[in-house]
Design a protein around this motif. Structure first.
Motif, PDB file in Angstrom:
ATOM      1  N   PHE A 156      76.545  43.128  77.988  1.00 23.53           N
ATOM      2  CA  PHE A 156      77.510  42.157  78.520  1.00 23.53           C
ATOM      3  C   PHE A 156      77.236  40.760  77.962  1.00 23.53           C
ATOM      4  O   PHE A 156      78.168  40.015  77.609  1.00 23.53           O
ATOM      5  CB  PHE A 156      77.436  42.148  80.047  1.00 23.53           C
ATOM      6  CG  PHE A 156      78.358  41.161  80.692  1.00 23.53           C
ATOM      7  CD1 PHE A 156      79.732  41.411  80.751  1.00 23.53           C
ATOM      8  CD2 PHE A 156      77.877  39.980  81.241  1.00 23.53           C
ATOM      9  CE1 PHE A 156      80.601  40.493  81.330  1.00 23.53           C
ATOM     10  CE2 PHE A 156      78.737  39.065  81.825  1.00 23.53           C
ATOM     11  CZ  PHE A 156      80.105  39.319  81.880  1.00 23.53           C
ATOM     12  N   ALA A 157      75.973  40.414  77.837  1.00 25.25           N
ATOM     13  CA  ALA A 157      75.627  39.096  77.296  1.00 25.25           C
ATOM     14  C   ALA A 157      76.043  38.975  75.837  1.00 25.25           C
ATOM     15  O   ALA A 157      76.513  37.914  75.389  1.00 25.25           O
ATOM     16  CB  ALA A 157      74.116  38.854  77.446  1.00 25.25           C
ATOM     17  N   SER A 158      75.894  40.069  75.080  1.00 20.24           N
ATOM     18  CA  SER A 158      76.282  40.027  73.663  1.00 20.24           C
ATOM     19  C   SER A 158      77.786  39.881  73.516  1.00 20.24           C
ATOM     20  O   SER A 158      78.270  39.202  72.596  1.00 20.24           O
ATOM     21  CB  SER A 158      75.808  41.291  72.950  1.00 20.24           C
ATOM     22  OG  SER A 158      76.452  42.442  73.480  1.00 20.24           O
ATOM     23  N   ILE A 159      78.579  40.501  74.395  1.00 24.86           N
ATOM     24  CA  ILE A 159      80.045  40.372  74.342  1.00 24.86           C
ATOM     25  C   ILE A 159      80.461  38.943  74.666  1.00 24.86           C
ATOM     26  O   ILE A 159      81.399  38.388  74.063  1.00 24.86           O
ATOM     27  CB  ILE A 159      80.699  41.376  75.308  1.00 24.86           C
ATOM     28  CG1 ILE A 159      80.522  42.799  74.772  1.00 24.86           C
ATOM     29  CG2 ILE A 159      82.177  41.064  75.499  1.00 24.86           C
ATOM     30  CD1 ILE A 159      81.109  43.858  75.665  1.00 24.86           C
ATOM     31  N   GLN A 160      79.750  38.334  75.614  1.00 29.64           N
ATOM     32  CA  GLN A 160      80.051  36.954  75.962  1.00 29.64           C
ATOM     33  C   GLN A 160      79.846  36.040  74.758  1.00 29.64           C
ATOM     34  O   GLN A 160      80.641  35.132  74.491  1.00 29.64           O
ATOM     35  CB  GLN A 160      79.144  36.498  77.115  1.00 29.64           C
ATOM     36  CG  GLN A 160      79.474  37.139  78.463  1.00 29.64           C
ATOM     37  CD  GLN A 160      80.736  36.557  79.082  1.00 29.64           C
ATOM     38  OE1 GLN A 160      81.859  36.918  78.686  1.00 29.64           O
ATOM     39  NE2 GLN A 160      80.554  35.660  80.033  1.00 29.64           N
ATOM     40  N   LYS A 161      78.757  36.285  74.025  1.00 31.27           N
ATOM     41  CA  LYS A 161      78.504  35.476  72.838  1.00 31.27           C
ATOM     42  C   LYS A 161      79.528  35.740  71.742  1.00 31.27           C
ATOM     43  O   LYS A 161      79.997  34.821  71.059  1.00 31.27           O
ATOM     44  CB  LYS A 161      77.111  35.754  72.307  1.00 31.27           C
ATOM     45  CG  LYS A 161      76.003  35.278  73.236  1.00 31.27           C
ATOM     46  CD  LYS A 161      74.635  35.599  72.645  1.00 31.27           C
ATOM     47  CE  LYS A 161      73.528  35.141  73.584  1.00 31.27           C
ATOM     48  NZ  LYS A 161      72.172  35.460  73.036  1.00 31.27           N
ATOM     49  N   SER A 162      79.889  37.019  71.537  1.00 29.23           N
ATOM     50  CA  SER A 162      80.839  37.364  70.479  1.00 29.23           C
ATOM     51  C   SER A 162      82.224  36.814  70.763  1.00 29.23           C
ATOM     52  O   SER A 162      82.991  36.513  69.843  1.00 29.23           O
ATOM     53  CB  SER A 162      80.900  38.876  70.304  1.00 29.23           C
ATOM     54  OG  SER A 162      81.397  39.496  71.483  1.00 29.23           O
ATOM     55  N   LYS A 163      82.552  36.667  72.026  1.00 26.10           N
ATOM     56  CA  LYS A 163      83.875  36.121  72.380  1.00 26.10           C
ATOM     57  C   LYS A 163      84.017  34.687  71.882  1.00 26.10           C
ATOM     58  O   LYS A 163      85.062  34.299  71.338  1.00 26.10           O
ATOM     59  CB  LYS A 163      84.062  36.184  73.884  1.00 26.10           C
ATOM     60  CG  LYS A 163      85.397  35.602  74.346  1.00 26.10           C
ATOM     61  CD  LYS A 163      85.527  35.625  75.858  1.00 26.10           C
ATOM     62  CE  LYS A 163      86.862  34.987  76.272  1.00 26.10           C
ATOM     63  NZ  LYS A 163      86.999  34.926  77.740  1.00 26.10           N
ATOM     64  N   LYS A 164      82.955  33.941  72.058  1.00 25.89           N
ATOM     65  CA  LYS A 164      83.009  32.547  71.597  1.00 25.89           C
ATOM     66  C   LYS A 164      83.108  32.488  70.079  1.00 25.89           C
ATOM     67  O   LYS A 164      83.823  31.651  69.521  1.00 25.89           O
ATOM     68  CB  LYS A 164      81.770  31.809  72.078  1.00 25.89           C
ATOM     69  CG  LYS A 164      81.702  31.664  73.599  1.00 25.89           C
ATOM     70  CD  LYS A 164      80.447  30.924  74.031  1.00 25.89           C
ATOM     71  CE  LYS A 164      80.394  30.799  75.546  1.00 25.89           C
ATOM     72  NZ  LYS A 164      79.162  30.092  75.997  1.00 25.89           N
ATOM     73  N   LYS A 165      82.370  33.397  69.414  1.00 23.41           N
ATOM     74  CA  LYS A 165      82.444  33.414  67.954  1.00 23.41           C
ATOM     75  C   LYS A 165      83.821  33.834  67.470  1.00 23.41           C
ATOM     76  O   LYS A 165      84.339  33.300  66.483  1.00 23.41           O
ATOM     77  CB  LYS A 165      81.391  34.369  67.397  1.00 23.41           C
ATOM     78  CG  LYS A 165      79.965  33.892  67.633  1.00 23.41           C
ATOM     79  CD  LYS A 165      78.966  34.896  67.054  1.00 23.41           C
ATOM     80  CE  LYS A 165      77.543  34.417  67.286  1.00 23.41           C
ATOM     81  NZ  LYS A 165      76.546  35.393  66.750  1.00 23.41           N
ATOM     82  N   ASP A 166      84.437  34.807  68.149  1.00 25.93           N
ATOM     83  CA  ASP A 166      85.768  35.272  67.751  1.00 25.93           C
ATOM     84  C   ASP A 166      86.808  34.175  67.906  1.00 25.93           C
ATOM     85  O   ASP A 166      87.759  34.066  67.115  1.00 25.93           O
ATOM     86  CB  ASP A 166      86.169  36.486  68.579  1.00 25.93           C
ATOM     87  CG  ASP A 166      85.352  37.709  68.221  1.00 25.93           C
ATOM     88  OD1 ASP A 166      84.734  37.708  67.130  1.00 25.93           O
ATOM     89  OD2 ASP A 166      85.308  38.662  69.035  1.00 25.93           O
ATOM     90  N   GLU A 167      86.655  33.363  68.927  1.00 21.60           N
ATOM     91  CA  GLU A 167      87.604  32.259  69.132  1.00 21.60           C
ATOM     92  C   GLU A 167      87.544  31.270  67.984  1.00 21.60           C
ATOM     93  O   GLU A 167      88.562  30.751  67.533  1.00 21.60           O
ATOM     94  CB  GLU A 167      87.290  31.558  70.464  1.00 21.60           C
ATOM     95  CG  GLU A 167      87.623  32.407  71.683  1.00 21.60           C
ATOM     96  CD  GLU A 167      87.248  31.712  72.980  1.00 21.60           C
ATOM     97  OE1 GLU A 167      86.599  30.633  72.899  1.00 21.60           O
ATOM     98  OE2 GLU A 167      87.567  32.243  74.057  1.00 21.60           O
ATOM     99  N   VAL A 168      86.334  31.064  67.447  1.00 20.09           N
ATOM    100  CA  VAL A 168      86.176  30.154  66.312  1.00 20.09           C
ATOM    101  C   VAL A 168      86.728  30.791  65.038  1.00 20.09           C
ATOM    102  O   VAL A 168      87.399  30.142  64.233  1.00 20.09           O
ATOM    103  CB  VAL A 168      84.691  29.785  66.122  1.00 20.09           C
ATOM    104  CG1 VAL A 168      84.513  28.942  64.861  1.00 20.09           C
ATOM    105  CG2 VAL A 168      84.184  29.035  67.344  1.00 20.09           C
ATOM    106  N   LYS A 169      86.450  32.110  64.880  1.00 16.63           N
ATOM    107  CA  LYS A 169      86.926  32.802  63.674  1.00 16.63           C
ATOM    108  C   LYS A 169      88.444  32.921  63.634  1.00 16.63           C
ATOM    109  O   LYS A 169      89.064  32.815  62.593  1.00 16.63           O
ATOM    110  CB  LYS A 169      86.303  34.185  63.593  1.00 16.63           C
ATOM    111  CG  LYS A 169      84.810  34.152  63.284  1.00 16.63           C
ATOM    112  CD  LYS A 169      84.257  35.563  63.208  1.00 16.63           C
ATOM    113  CE  LYS A 169      82.758  35.544  62.911  1.00 16.63           C
ATOM    114  NZ  LYS A 169      82.205  36.916  62.851  1.00 16.63           N
ATOM    115  N   THR A 170      89.069  33.202  64.761  1.00 15.32           N
ATOM    116  CA  THR A 170      90.515  33.430  64.786  1.00 15.32           C
ATOM    117  C   THR A 170      91.316  32.144  64.687  1.00 15.32           C
ATOM    118  O   THR A 170      92.522  32.177  64.453  1.00 15.32           O
ATOM    119  CB  THR A 170      90.906  34.147  66.089  1.00 15.32           C
ATOM    120  OG1 THR A 170      90.429  33.392  67.217  1.00 15.32           O
ATOM    121  CG2 THR A 170      90.323  35.546  66.122  1.00 15.32           C
TER     122      THR A 170
END
Length: 445
Positions: A156-170
């Motif tokens: 769950f913690a890794s998904i939380q981090k990836s969400k922030k990265k995806d927002e920057v990438k998209t």
């Protein structure tokens, strides 16, 4: 139905395999230091106590079974020994019925001891140990669920981090897509990406909540049970060893009475055999003697019983009455050992006549024996005295006693002396049968 069952079993098997893989990966990450591990110091201390308690109980159970096996072996050996005595004991000997009765009672006492030890100690021991395997299995399950909880938490913690990265990438691709795609399609693409991210996040959150609930339920139960189980060992040990000690104390007390009765019976039998032997010897000498010697034969027999060359027969009175606190070791003291004399009257007379008489001021009229070193003087019993404790000396009128000093003068009570019977000293030359006796029952020689 069979296909459905196979499908369900196959799906469950695949799920279990996936769980094992996930747990193995999580444990590897924790060992490498790339993932943190949930720690509970209080629970770990409880598990250490549990393992110690289980090891102690296992050893006690094993030793108790070995002890009971030894009791059973001793029972068989005692039975064979008593049967051997009963077979050798001739029917016309004194106390034949008593010896047979003692053998039966001894067999019953051994059997009763083994049976009660099984009922009061072994069965309760088995019941006590039966609870450990189930609790051990729950501790292992709790450890597995803790790994699942840590894995879900990390996922769950890794998904939380990836969400922030995806927002920057998209953010950048959307700018390019705005130029290439129609305006109505740009909103759909953005909404799709956000929905996918939220779906994965929700699934991870649900998995974390489910893993946490399962773990906390098992952990809570064990947190209550382990300290309670650890504290219960005290009462169990006390009850178990009190039962064993109580049964042994009663057994040795009763078996001691039987052994004392057996010793008394054998002593009486030996005495009667000596009397018969003396009667035969007197009868042969009386046939060759004159008429006056025949008239005085009765007095001669009486005098021969107190001859200094023969030991005075041991008293046949009852065993001491004060037995409630009798030490188990007293069962094997010399006063329970039969006083077997292999010296014939002729040999005793020869020994008495050849023994030098160094100092006639230290002997009395009833005995020509020299007063041994370490003794103070001699006394003669005027009356019978029945011992009332294990450290007292039982006396018969006419017996001679060597008086000896107390090791500690403070131990001597007024009106009491310490000594060894002359008959015992002449036979064994030791102090094992020493005891105290009232001075007013004796006369100094």
């Amino acid at each position: 139905m069979s296909e459905t069952g196979k499908g369900v079993n196959a799906g469950k098997l695949a799920s279990n395999v996936q769980k094992r893989i996930t747990r193995a990966q999580e444990k590897m990450m924790q060992k490498l230091g790339k993932a943190d591990e949930t720690k509970d110091t209080v629970f770990e201390e409880g598990v250490a106590n549990f393992n110690k308690q289980m090891a102690e109980g296992t050893k006690l159970q094993r030793d108790l079974r070995a002890y009971l096996a030894a009791i059973k072996t001793m029972h068989e050996c005692s039975k064979h020994l008593q049967e051997c005595l009963a077979e050798m004991y001739e029917p016309d000997w004194f106390g034949k019925e008593e010896v047979d009765s003692i053998a039966e009672d001894t067999d019953l006492l051994w059997g009763d001891l083994h049976e009660k030890l099984v009922d009061t100690a072994l069965i309760s021991m088995d019941t006590y140990m039966a609870q450990f395997p189930e609790i051990k299995a729950r501790i292992a399950k709790r450890d597995r669920k803790l790994v699942d909880f840590d894995s879900a938490r990390h996922h769950f913690a890794s998904i939380q981090k990836s969400k922030k990265k995806d927002e920057v990438k998209t953010a950048k691709p959307l700018t390019l897509m705005e130029k290439a795609a129609p305006s109505w399609a740009q909103g759909i693409i953005s909404a799709h990406q956000i929905a996918q991210t939220n779906l994965t996040r929700c699934q991870a959150e649900e998995e974390l909540a489910r893993a946490q609930k399962v773990f906390e339920e098992i952990n809570s139960d064990l947190q209550d049970e382990l300290p309670s189980l650890w504290d219960s060992r005290v009462g169990f040990y006390v009850t178990t060893f009190q039962s064993i000690a109580g049964l042994e104390e009663k057994f040795h007390r009763e078996i001691g009475k039987l052994n004392q009765n057996l010793c008394n019976t054998l002593t009486k039998m030996e005495e009667q055999q000596e009397i018969k032997k003396a009667d035969k010897t007197t009868g042969k000498s009386g046939a060759a003697a004159n008429h006056n010697a025949t008239v005085e034969s009765d007095s001669t027999k009486s005098a021969s019983k107190l001859s200094p060359g023969l030991p005075v027969p041991r008293p046949l009175g009852p065993s001491p009455a004060k037995e409630e606190k009798q030490d188990i070791i007293n069962l094997f003291e010399d006063e329970l050992t039969p006083n077997i004399n292999f010296t014939t009257p002729s040999q005793a007379d020869t020994t008495a006549t050849t023994k030098p008489n160094a100092d006639a001021s230290v002997t009395n009229g009833s005995s020509d024996a020299e007063l041994p070193s370490g003794f103070l003087y001699k006394v003669k019993a005027l009356h019978d005295y029945g011992a009332t404790d294990s450290d007292e000396l039982e006396l018969k009128a006419g017996e001679v006693v060597f008086v000896m000093p107390f090791n500690n003068p403070d131990e001597q009570d007024d009106g009491w002396l310490l000594g060894v019977k002359e008959s015992h000293w002449l036979q064994k030359k030791d102090f094992t049968a020493k005891g105290v006796f009232p001075e007013n029952f004796t006369q100094r020689l």
